[in-house]
Design a protein around this motif. Structure first.
Motif, mmCIF file in Angstrom:
data_model
loop_
_atom_site.group_PDB
_atom_site.id
_atom_site.type_symbol
_atom_site.label_atom_id
_atom_site.label_comp_id
_atom_site.label_asym_id
_atom_site.label_seq_id
_atom_site.Cartn_x
_atom_site.Cartn_y
_atom_site.Cartn_z
ATOM 1 N N VAL A 133 -8.154 -0.842 3.662
ATOM 2 C CA VAL A 133 -6.949 -0.684 2.391
ATOM 3 C C VAL A 133 -6.471 -1.989 2.136
ATOM 4 C CG1 VAL A 133 -4.935 0.414 1.741
ATOM 5 C CG2 VAL A 133 -6.335 1.541 3.499
ATOM 6 N N GLU A 134 -6.741 -2.593 0.855
ATOM 7 C CA GLU A 134 -6.475 -3.903 0.410
ATOM 8 C C GLU A 134 -5.268 -3.890 -0.529
ATOM 9 O OE1 GLU A 134 -7.480 -6.489 1.645
ATOM 10 O OE2 GLU A 134 -8.920 -5.772 3.225
ATOM 11 N N THR A 135 -4.907 -2.602 -0.803
ATOM 12 C CA THR A 135 -3.868 -2.738 -1.977
ATOM 13 C C THR A 135 -2.602 -3.345 -1.405
ATOM 14 O OG1 THR A 135 -4.887 -0.485 -2.795
ATOM 15 C CG2 THR A 135 -2.594 -1.109 -3.336
ATOM 16 N N ASP A 136 -1.991 -4.306 -2.198
ATOM 17 C CA ASP A 136 -1.012 -4.998 -1.355
ATOM 18 C C ASP A 136 0.394 -4.279 -1.524
ATOM 19 O OD1 ASP A 136 -0.753 -7.766 -0.366
ATOM 20 O OD2 ASP A 136 0.637 -8.090 -2.147
ATOM 21 N N SER A 137 0.674 -3.296 -2.229
ATOM 22 C CA SER A 137 2.088 -2.775 -2.092
ATOM 23 C C SER A 137 1.529 -1.258 -1.666
ATOM 24 C CB SER A 137 2.443 -2.435 -3.563
ATOM 25 O OG SER A 137 2.677 -3.779 -4.045
ATOM 26 N N PHE A 138 0.570 -1.078 -1.047
ATOM 27 C CA PHE A 138 0.496 0.395 -0.568
ATOM 28 C C PHE A 138 1.119 0.751 0.758
ATOM 29 C CE2 PHE A 138 -2.122 3.165 2.125
ATOM 30 C CZ PHE A 138 -2.717 4.171 1.197
ATOM 31 N N ALA A 139 1.449 -0.115 1.814
ATOM 32 C CA ALA A 139 2.372 0.119 2.922
ATOM 33 C C ALA A 139 2.912 -1.054 3.469
ATOM 34 C CB ALA A 139 1.424 0.953 3.985
ATOM 35 N N CYS A 140 3.946 -0.992 4.149
ATOM 36 C CA CYS A 140 4.803 -2.054 4.813
ATOM 37 C C CYS A 140 4.889 -1.620 6.170
ATOM 38 C CB CYS A 140 5.994 -2.342 4.100
ATOM 39 S SG CYS A 140 7.142 -0.945 4.135
ATOM 40 N N SER A 141 5.454 -2.436 6.909
ATOM 41 C CA SER A 141 5.583 -2.243 8.549
ATOM 42 C C SER A 141 6.592 -1.055 8.679
ATOM 43 C CB SER A 141 6.026 -3.581 9.168
ATOM 44 O OG SER A 141 5.005 -4.545 9.201
ATOM 45 N N SER A 142 7.896 -1.044 7.684
ATOM 46 C CA SER A 142 8.846 0.049 8.084
ATOM 47 C C SER A 142 8.277 1.260 7.790
ATOM 48 C CB SER A 142 10.038 -0.360 7.296
ATOM 49 O OG SER A 142 9.845 -0.173 5.820
ATOM 50 N N ASP A 170 10.614 -5.579 1.148
ATOM 51 C CA ASP A 170 9.420 -6.469 0.981
ATOM 52 C C ASP A 170 8.811 -6.382 -0.277
ATOM 53 O OD1 ASP A 170 8.257 -7.755 3.332
ATOM 54 O OD2 ASP A 170 6.409 -6.493 3.125
ATOM 55 N N VAL A 171 9.793 -5.966 -1.418
ATOM 56 C CA VAL A 171 9.288 -5.555 -2.532
ATOM 57 C C VAL A 171 8.087 -4.950 -2.804
ATOM 58 C CG1 VAL A 171 9.260 -7.266 -4.778
ATOM 59 C CG2 VAL A 171 10.279 -8.050 -2.828
ATOM 60 N N GLN A 172 7.963 -3.816 -2.241
ATOM 61 C CA GLN A 172 6.958 -2.830 -2.154
ATOM 62 C C GLN A 172 6.713 -2.273 -3.163
ATOM 63 O OE1 GLN A 172 3.969 -2.463 0.365
ATOM 64 N NE2 GLN A 172 4.677 -4.473 0.891
ATOM 65 N N TYR A 173 6.972 -2.685 -4.524
ATOM 66 C CA TYR A 173 6.872 -2.058 -5.919
ATOM 67 C C TYR A 173 5.461 -2.529 -6.320
ATOM 68 C CZ TYR A 173 11.807 -2.361 -5.514
ATOM 69 O OH TYR A 173 13.388 -2.152 -4.988
ATOM 70 N N ASP A 174 4.835 -1.613 -7.169
ATOM 71 C CA ASP A 174 3.828 -1.730 -7.875
ATOM 72 C C ASP A 174 3.848 -0.677 -9.185
ATOM 73 O OD1 ASP A 174 1.494 -2.433 -8.803
ATOM 74 O OD2 ASP A 174 0.190 -1.657 -7.079
#
Length: 481
Positions: A133-142, A170-174
């Motif tokens: 899974v290389e999508t940058d905003s796909f998942a974060c640690s939390s 973590d600015v996990q927007y896309d």
């Protein structure tokens, strides 16, 4: 493709949950380690709750780090072997994690989403990138921590806040790769969000992209923080002047949004790029009592202020505690502590932002415009704040340059920290995170990051002159790839 990623990751979480269960059932002394930011602290909070409430462990310790160098020094300066269970969250640092595994072996469990990880220990590293899974905003640690904890029996009600605070922090927007015009959580983060929404623990709504609107009156917030405050300063009716955004009724919020849209329509500015800057999805916690904790973005900013500005161990402990326990977020004495630390944090941030704005310089290399700031003052900003300062420069510059680079050299610890932001992925081949990882390694440092943001760190420089040379060498190497 995204559905396939979600399915792959969901399956992996089932497997990794059992691995963590096995580690925890055998362990007596637990160490939880994480990155010094909102995602790291949110993930640590969730893991600490899991260890306390589900595995009933009493000997729990925690540590946080700004950088791989700090982690490496800590591994050498304290007896990590005293712990028989270690959970590492939001810390993609290949060499340091490898060293930790070599010391503790199968007693280490890692939850992360960065580009740098030890491949040979993949059975103990939950990282979407290791699953393809290389999508940058796909998942974060939390959100990964949330799913692991939920799988092992922790109630969503006890961890709704850190799950979303970490993702937003973590600015996990896309929005560029999705159908939505307004920035929103996507991918696996969206899956967790929808689950929490179904429990009534989080509410999602479109709002003006104005920081502070939950803690101040709407009029004050728009005047102070609005992207186009001069255009919208008269949007809020006088009768709302004493209300925060949280206090407004649904129809009152809709009225303000429509007035903004009507005004930009008359200016022929109804474009995706404009709307995505003027509006944002807010993630509201309806059961929170105090304004500081009403909304995820403002909550995450609070956490970053507490942990990244060298306010001391007390501020970091407070950050972890309010993420863990809802009852502390309802305690007036705790709120007063938070506000005292925030006053100190805001004073420091204003100083660092002003310094960067006044001393930033532009380089033009091969027609690429680079805005740079290197802090070698007598009291340089802490390494943990370089990312925020880089974002600030990019914001005040309205993204007119191509690349933004901020560095700080801390003489006492002999650490050079560099943060990089790019305004377009077309500037480079590959992701800036991967590029910085390779550049830093080639130059004897550590680095990594994401699609549009990255950072690296170097030690052993001894003086300002060498630090500056490395700073500019990194910039030239980025543009030579």
């Amino acid at each position: 493709m995204e559905e396939d990623y979600v399915r792959i990751l969901s399956k992996a979480i089932e497997r990794f949950s059992e691995i963590l269960r096995d580690i925890m059932e055998k362990a007596h002394r637990i160490l939880i380690m994480g990155h010094n930011d909102a995602d790291g602290y949110s993930s640590m909070a969730i893991m600490a709750l899991l260890v306390e409430k589900i595995f009933r462990k009493e000997s729990i310790h925690w540590m946080s780090f700004d950088s791989p160098t700090e982690l490496f020094r800590s591994l050498n300066n304290f007896n990590v072997k005293m712990y028989d269970g270690v959970i590492v969250v939001d810390f993609g640092s290949e060499d340091e994690l490898r060293a930790l595994f070599e010391i503790l072996g199968e007693r280490v469990f890692v939850i992360d989403h960065h580009v740098s990880y030890p491949e040979e220990y993949k059975e103990y590293v939950l990282n979407p990138r290791m699953l393809g899974v290389e999508t940058d905003s796909f998942a974060c640690s939390s959100t990964l921590s949330y799913s692991i904890a939920k799988s092992l029996g922790l109630s969503p009600k006890s961890m709704y806040a850190p799950s979303i605070v970490g993702a937003v922090g973590d600015v996990q927007y896309d929005y560029e790769d999705s159908e939505t015009v307004v920035r929103a959580l996507v991918g696996y983060n969206r899956l967790v969000l929808e689950e929490l929404k179904s429990h009534g623990l989080v509410v999602e709504e479109i709002a003006p992209n104005v920081y502070g609107k939950y803690q101040q009156t709407v009029r004050e917030a728009i005047n102070k923080y609005g992207l186009c405050s001069k255009l919208f300063s008269d949007i809020v009716p006088e009768r709302y002047s004493m209300k925060s955004w949280h206090d407004l009724k649904v129809d009152e919020k809709a009225s303000i949004i429509m007035k903004i849209i009507e005004r930009i329509s008359r200016m022929d500015l109804v474009k995706k790029e404009i709307l995505s800057e003027l509006f944002i999805y807010d993630y509201i916690f309806p059961y929170e009592k105090f304004a500081h904790f009403h909304e995820a973005k403002e909550f995450s900013t609070l956490i970053n202020n507490l942990v990244r500005l060298n306010l001391g161990k007390g501020a970091r402990s407070l950050a972890l505690s309010i993420l863990k326990y809802k009852h502390l977020r309802e305690d007036l004495s705790i709120l007063r502590q938070v506000e005292q630390y925030l006053r100190e944090a805001n004073k420091k941030k204003r100083e660092y932002y002003k310094r960067a704005k006044e001393h930033a310089t532009q380089l033009v290399i091969n027609d690429v415009k680079v805005l740079t700031f290197m802090d070698t003052s007598e009291t340089p900003m802490p390494p943990s704040i370089t990312g925020s300062v880089t974002n600030f420069l990019m914001s005040v510059d309205r993204g007119l340059r191509d690349i933004y680079v901020v560095g700080t050299y801390e003489r006492k610890r002999d650490i050079l920290k560099i943060s990089i932001r790019i305004s377009s992925e077309d500037l480079i081949k590959g992701t800036i995170g991967e590029i910085i990882k390779e550049i830093a390694r080639e130059m004897g440092g550590e680095g990594g990051g994401h699609k549009f943001a990255a950072g690296c760190e170097f030690t052993g420089l001894r003086d300002d002159k060498n630090a500056k040379k490395v700073f500019y060498d990194v910039i030239y190497k980025i543009l030579s790839i």
